[in-house]
Design a protein around this motif. Structure first.
Motif, mmCIF file in Angstrom:
data_model
loop_
_atom_site.group_PDB
_atom_site.id
_atom_site.type_symbol
_atom_site.label_atom_id
_atom_site.label_comp_id
_atom_site.label_asym_id
_atom_site.label_seq_id
_atom_site.Cartn_x
_atom_site.Cartn_y
_atom_site.Cartn_z
ATOM 1 N N THR B 20 0.834 -1.200 0.000
ATOM 2 C CA THR B 20 0.000 0.000 0.000
ATOM 3 C C THR B 20 0.861 1.239 0.000
ATOM 4 N N LEU B 21 0.589 2.131 -0.949
ATOM 5 C CA LEU B 21 1.301 3.401 -1.066
ATOM 6 C C LEU B 21 0.390 4.511 -0.541
ATOM 7 N N SER B 22 0.946 5.391 0.259
ATOM 8 C CA SER B 22 0.153 6.430 0.919
ATOM 9 C C SER B 22 0.207 7.757 0.181
ATOM 10 N N CYS B 23 -0.876 8.504 0.310
ATOM 11 C CA CYS B 23 -0.958 9.836 -0.280
ATOM 12 C C CYS B 23 -1.960 10.651 0.522
ATOM 13 N N THR B 24 -1.580 11.854 0.865
ATOM 14 C CA THR B 24 -2.523 12.797 1.465
ATOM 15 C C THR B 24 -2.493 14.073 0.650
ATOM 16 N N TYR B 25 -3.565 14.833 0.725
ATOM 17 C CA TYR B 25 -3.651 16.056 -0.064
ATOM 18 C C TYR B 25 -4.378 17.110 0.744
#
Lengths: 110, 112
Positions: B20-25
């Motif tokens: 799982t690769l994480s990303c927040t924006y």
């Protein structure tokens, strides 16, 4: 394939010279973008356009200018190239929530 | 202005495992799109998956799925049954009213 072509694909230029990169699309999309890609930074937005003669700055616009006199062409100009502008440049278009990219231009300023 | 953050510069996974690769924006817009792009050494930008913010259902594309948490402004990518061909840089991207912003990327290596 949204029919995007960038030219040139590779360029080596000297510090202080002007350089223009061209992005051409064949699909009549309204939005066009210029990015630079550097290790550790991902793709950073330089300038974008939302129509003919309608452009705006991105997050790293200093030292760059753009022009869009026709829907199909979006030009990126380095007025006086510096070594810090050595990078890979990508053009992109977006339409209907989908984005399409050119092949990239590797620019080296020596 | 919108910002996109990928906090994992590098990750590795064994072939056939899940990662799982994480990303927040961050954004003040209510309607937008989120993307995951894959960039192999060829430099080509390949769309992996796309999510429309107004859709609550998480997008899926074969072995790729997302966990979209709008309130938390989180958009992670899950790759199931990882394959050697999944080795690449992965970029999370946000597309709002006008501009489109990217994270710094996660370099994923799938090990045999």
């Amino acid at each position: 394939d949204a029919g995007i072509t960038q030219s040139p694909r590779h360029k080596v230029t000297e510090t202080g010279t002007p350089v223009t990169l061209r992005c051409h699309q064949t699909e009549n999309h309204r939005y066009m973008y210029w990015y630079r890609q550097d290790p550790g930074h991902g793709l950073r937005l330089i300038h974008y356009s939302y129509g003919v003669k309608d452009t705006d700055k991105g997050e790293v616009s200093d030292g760059y200018s753009v022009s869009r006199s026709k829907t199909e062409d979006f030009l990126l100009t380095l007025e006086s190239a510096t070594s810090s502008q050595t990078s890979v440049y990508f053009c992109a278009i977006s339409s209907g929530g989908r984005a399409f990219f050119g092949q990239g231009t590797r620019l080296t300023v020596v | 202005a919108q910002t996109v953050t990928q906090s994992q510069p590098e990750m590795s996974v064994q072939e056939a495992e899940t990662v799982t690769l994480s990303c927040t924006y961050d954004t003040s817009e209510s309607n937008y799109y989120l993307f995951w792009y894959k960039q192999p050494p060829s430099r080509q930008m390949i769309l992996v998956i796309r999510q429309e913010a107004y859709k609550q259902q998480n997008a899926t594309e074969n072995r790729f799925s997302v966990n979209f948490q709008k309130a938390a402004k989180s958009f992670s990518l899950k790759i199931s049954d990882s394959q050697l061909g999944d080795t690449a840089m992965y970029f999370c991207a946000f597309s709002g009213i006008n501009d489109m912003r990217f994270g710094a990327g996660t370099r994923l290596t799938v090990k045999p």
